[in-house]
Design a protein around this motif. Structure first.
Motif, mmCIF file in Angstrom:
data_model
loop_
_atom_site.group_PDB
_atom_site.id
_atom_site.type_symbol
_atom_site.label_atom_id
_atom_site.label_comp_id
_atom_site.label_asym_id
_atom_site.label_seq_id
_atom_site.Cartn_x
_atom_site.Cartn_y
_atom_site.Cartn_z
ATOM 1 N N LEU A 110 0.859 -1.188 0.000
ATOM 2 C CA LEU A 110 0.000 0.000 0.000
ATOM 3 C C LEU A 110 0.891 1.232 0.000
ATOM 4 N N GLN A 131 -1.274 2.596 -9.533
ATOM 5 C CA GLN A 131 -2.511 2.024 -10.073
ATOM 6 C C GLN A 131 -2.190 0.925 -11.066
ATOM 7 N N ARG A 136 -3.156 -0.470 -3.753
ATOM 8 C CA ARG A 136 -3.956 0.606 -3.160
ATOM 9 C C ARG A 136 -3.050 1.788 -2.837
ATOM 10 N N TYR A 138 -3.263 6.074 -1.106
ATOM 11 C CA TYR A 138 -3.973 7.241 -0.581
ATOM 12 C C TYR A 138 -3.230 8.497 -1.011
ATOM 13 N N PRO A 178 -8.684 8.005 -5.550
ATOM 14 C CA PRO A 178 -8.288 7.269 -4.354
ATOM 15 C C PRO A 178 -8.911 7.886 -3.107
ATOM 16 N N ASP A 203 -7.957 -1.450 5.475
ATOM 17 C CA ASP A 203 -7.252 -1.906 4.285
ATOM 18 C C ASP A 203 -6.125 -2.874 4.620
#
Length: 360
Positions: A110, A131, A136, A138, A178, A203
């Protein structure tokens, strides 16, 4: 799991699933914190970990670049989770492409992209790369305290402008929206920090359970499909006795036999529900084959083929030896294949619920 399914032991299946998910619950997770140099990545990591800059295990901060190589810090709120403080873009190499290669983005689970002042194309390229890896990420806008103190806009308007700018910039480059958090590292209990922590915890759990759940789902789907194939072969050869069915024209007896065959009979359901700490009714409620009445009510072709009119037609056709026998046997096999399909789908639905209930 395959052995347990083959033995029609739903209770043992619960034990297998719990054991697998318990192992997964402590699987290591690596979170990379990246962005432009000077955006306060190290300060953010300290705030997220809930420690001050002066503590021994804190990430070093300063007005100059303080992180020259990827440095890891443990996340105290979650065992076996590591926060990686990456050098700011441009700190390790001159080009973003080299930076992405040097930081080995593929090894992280992440990403948290830290931004402030402006959301540049560097962040967009980082987001597109992440992506593309299927990971994932943020967007965390830091130094919100400074923005609030220097802006003439009302707080609500300012926050909306920042979010809209990030969202529109990403959309123009085809990046999916996101999670966006607006925070101040000096106020880790205010603004977007609480929501960030909740989302991060969720997550982390999703990341840990995703692959095990996929593997478990694939395994039980395959095992059930293999059992269906075997049963269909026995139906085709009219070997109903090997399925535990004495009277193949008795749908109620046949349904009970298929429930036993897949381990979703009443006794097994009760044992499994008790083990899960759930009422048996929760699992019965999702079954479309709980009893023959439920089956016929929910499946009109089978209901039609089982009605009195069709039964009378069977009787008439029985006087035409070859044609009658052929049609009669074909319809019998069709009924059993239909019952088999309904029960197998119920078994999959129950196992899916067991998986879901095991991680809640």
């Amino acid at each position: 799991m395959e052995k347990t399914l083959g033995g029609r032991k739903l209770l043992e299946m619960v034990s297998v699933i719990r054991g697998t998910l318990k192992t997964a619950s402590s699987a290591p997770v690596s979170i990379a914190v990246t962005g432009d140099s000077g955006n306060g990545m190290s300060s953010f990591i300290n705030a997220l970990r809930g420690i001050g800059h002066e503590e021994n295990d804190s990430a070093p901060t300063g007005v100059v670049r303080t992180t020259q190589i990827p440095t890891h810090y443990f996340y105290p709120h979650f065992p076996n989770v590591v926060l990686w403080d990456l050098p700011g873009t441009g700190a390790a190499t001159q080009s973003l492409e080299n930076y992405l290669e040097e930081m080995q983005f593929s090894q992280y689970d992440l990403f948290i992209i830290i931004a402030s002042e402006q959301f540049s194309m560097t962040f967009v390229k980082l987001a597109k790369t992440i992506q593309g890896l299927g990971k994932r990420f943020y967007i965390v806008w830091t130094k919100l305290d400074r923005d609030l103190s220097t802006s003439a806009l009302l707080e609500e308007r300012l926050l909306k402008n920042i979010r809209d700018n990030i969202r529109e910039t990403l959309q123009k480059e085809g990046v999916c929206e996101p999670n966006i958090f607006l925070v101040s590292s000096f106020d880790p209990l205010l603004h977007g920090f609480p929501e960030l922590r909740v989302t991060l915890h969720r997550d982390i759990s999703d990341i840990r359970y995703h692959d095990p759940l996929e593997n478990l789902s694939h395994t039980y789907e395959k095992a059930i499909n293999d059992e269906v194939t075997t049963c269909r072969e026995k139906i085709s050869s009219k070997s109903f006795d090997t399925l535990g069915i004495q009277n193949a024209d008795d749908l109620e007896e046949s349904l009970t036999a298929y429930h036993l065959l897949f381990g979703v009979d009443d006794e097994s359901l009760q044992q499994m529900a008790q083990s899960m700490g759930k009422p048996t009714e929760e699992y019965r409620a999702i079954m479309k084959s709980w009893d023959l009445y439920t089956v016929l009510r929910g499946d009109w072709p089978l209901s039609f083929m089982n009605c009195n009119t069709v039964s009378c037609l069977y009787s008439i056709l029985s006087y035409i030896p070859l044609l009658g026998d052929f049609i009669f046997n074909s319809l019998r096999k069709w009924k059993h294949r239909r019952l088999l399909e309904i029960v197998s789908k119920d078994t999959k639905a129950i196992l899916k619920k067991i998986l879901t209930d095991s991680i809640i």
